[in-house]
Motif scaffolding. Structure first.
Motif, PDB file in Angstrom:
ATOM      1  N   ASP A  97       6.958 -17.341  -7.103  1.00  0.00           N
ATOM      2  CA  ASP A  97       5.984 -18.373  -6.790  1.00  0.00           C
ATOM      3  C   ASP A  97       4.602 -17.735  -6.729  1.00  0.00           C
ATOM      4  N   SER A  98       3.579 -18.542  -6.598  1.00  0.00           N
ATOM      5  CA  SER A  98       2.210 -18.033  -6.654  1.00  0.00           C
ATOM      6  C   SER A  98       1.894 -17.069  -5.511  1.00  0.00           C
ATOM      7  N   GLU A  99       2.510 -17.257  -4.364  1.00  0.00           N
ATOM      8  CA  GLU A  99       2.267 -16.359  -3.232  1.00  0.00           C
ATOM      9  C   GLU A  99       2.792 -14.951  -3.521  1.00  0.00           C
ATOM     10  N   LEU A 100       3.992 -14.872  -4.058  1.00  0.00           N
ATOM     11  CA  LEU A 100       4.564 -13.564  -4.398  1.00  0.00           C
ATOM     12  C   LEU A 100       3.815 -12.938  -5.565  1.00  0.00           C
ATOM     13  N   GLN A 101       3.419 -13.735  -6.545  1.00  0.00           N
ATOM     14  CA  GLN A 101       2.628 -13.214  -7.658  1.00  0.00           C
ATOM     15  C   GLN A 101       1.327 -12.614  -7.150  1.00  0.00           C
ATOM     16  N   SER A 102       0.712 -13.265  -6.202  1.00  0.00           N
ATOM     17  CA  SER A 102      -0.529 -12.772  -5.620  1.00  0.00           C
ATOM     18  C   SER A 102      -0.295 -11.475  -4.846  1.00  0.00           C
ATOM     19  N   LEU A 103       0.777 -11.433  -4.079  1.00  0.00           N
ATOM     20  CA  LEU A 103       1.109 -10.234  -3.312  1.00  0.00           C
ATOM     21  C   LEU A 103       1.290  -9.034  -4.235  1.00  0.00           C
ATOM     22  N   VAL A 104       2.037  -9.217  -5.306  1.00  0.00           N
ATOM     23  CA  VAL A 104       2.281  -8.116  -6.234  1.00  0.00           C
ATOM     24  C   VAL A 104       1.026  -7.815  -7.048  1.00  0.00           C
ATOM     25  N   GLY A 125       0.810  -1.216   0.000  1.00  0.00           N
ATOM     26  CA  GLY A 125       0.000   0.000   0.000  1.00  0.00           C
ATOM     27  C   GLY A 125       0.842   1.263   0.000  1.00  0.00           C
ATOM     28  N   GLU A 126       1.917   1.258   0.767  1.00  0.00           N
ATOM     29  CA  GLU A 126       2.801   2.431   0.812  1.00  0.00           C
ATOM     30  C   GLU A 126       3.480   2.653  -0.537  1.00  0.00           C
ATOM     31  N   LEU A 127       3.935   1.570  -1.147  1.00  0.00           N
ATOM     32  CA  LEU A 127       4.570   1.681  -2.454  1.00  0.00           C
ATOM     33  C   LEU A 127       3.562   2.174  -3.488  1.00  0.00           C
ATOM     34  N   ALA A 128       2.360   1.647  -3.451  1.00  0.00           N
ATOM     35  CA  ALA A 128       1.320   2.080  -4.388  1.00  0.00           C
ATOM     36  C   ALA A 128       1.014   3.562  -4.205  1.00  0.00           C
ATOM     37  N   ASN A 129       0.901   4.010  -2.967  1.00  0.00           N
ATOM     38  CA  ASN A 129       0.666   5.437  -2.711  1.00  0.00           C
ATOM     39  C   ASN A 129       1.808   6.275  -3.268  1.00  0.00           C
ATOM     40  N   HIS A 130       3.034   5.824  -3.060  1.00  0.00           N
ATOM     41  CA  HIS A 130       4.190   6.559  -3.563  1.00  0.00           C
ATOM     42  C   HIS A 130       4.153   6.659  -5.092  1.00  0.00           C
ATOM     43  N   ILE A 131       3.821   5.576  -5.759  1.00  0.00           N
ATOM     44  CA  ILE A 131       3.766   5.554  -7.222  1.00  0.00           C
ATOM     45  C   ILE A 131       2.689   6.509  -7.733  1.00  0.00           C
ATOM     46  N   VAL A 132       1.517   6.459  -7.143  1.00  0.00           N
ATOM     47  CA  VAL A 132       0.426   7.337  -7.577  1.00  0.00           C
ATOM     48  C   VAL A 132       0.770   8.800  -7.292  1.00  0.00           C
ATOM     49  N   ASP A 133       1.330   9.068  -6.129  1.00  0.00           N
ATOM     50  CA  ASP A 133       1.745  10.439  -5.804  1.00  0.00           C
ATOM     51  C   ASP A 133       2.825  10.926  -6.766  1.00  0.00           C
ATOM     52  N   ALA A 134       3.773  10.058  -7.095  1.00  0.00           N
ATOM     53  CA  ALA A 134       4.834  10.435  -8.024  1.00  0.00           C
ATOM     54  C   ALA A 134       4.248  10.793  -9.381  1.00  0.00           C
ATOM     55  N   GLY A 141      -1.793  -7.019  -4.264  1.00  0.00           N
ATOM     56  CA  GLY A 141      -1.342  -5.965  -3.367  1.00  0.00           C
ATOM     57  C   GLY A 141      -0.942  -4.691  -4.070  1.00  0.00           C
ATOM     58  N   LEU A 142      -0.006  -4.783  -4.982  1.00  0.00           N
ATOM     59  CA  LEU A 142       0.516  -3.568  -5.615  1.00  0.00           C
ATOM     60  C   LEU A 142      -0.393  -3.048  -6.716  1.00  0.00           C
ATOM     61  N   PHE A 143      -0.698  -3.889  -7.703  1.00  0.00           N
ATOM     62  CA  PHE A 143      -1.459  -3.399  -8.847  1.00  0.00           C
ATOM     63  C   PHE A 143      -2.876  -2.983  -8.493  1.00  0.00           C
ATOM     64  N   GLU A 144      -3.536  -3.742  -7.647  1.00  0.00           N
ATOM     65  CA  GLU A 144      -4.892  -3.344  -7.254  1.00  0.00           C
ATOM     66  C   GLU A 144      -4.869  -2.110  -6.362  1.00  0.00           C
TER      67      GLU A 144
END
Length: 71
Positions: free
Chosen positions: A35-42, A2-11, A45-48
């Protein structure tokens, strides 16, 4: 994520997109070897988070499409 996503949108909002190509390329590289867990996280987590945060801004989430990979 969430923090990374906020930073990207703010940038984006502040016109600081010079590093987006490298950032999204690195994320795509991680996804290809993850692996599938990391793919799900990114993926979830990140894209959504980027999509949700950007949808509340005047520019919306579609502005990030040029930096996303083919998958």
């Amino acid at each position: 994520m969430g923090e990374l996503a906020n930073h990207i949108v703010d940038a984006y909002e502040h016109g600081s997109t010079a590093q987006f190509g490298r950032l999204f390329s690195a994320v795509e590289s991680v996804l290809q070897n993850a692996d599938s867990e990391l793919q799900s996280l990114v993926g979830v987590g990140l894209f959504e988070d980027i999509q949700n945060i950007a949808s509340h801004r005047s520019f919306g989430p579609a502005v990030f499409r040029p930096w996303l990979g083919p998958s």
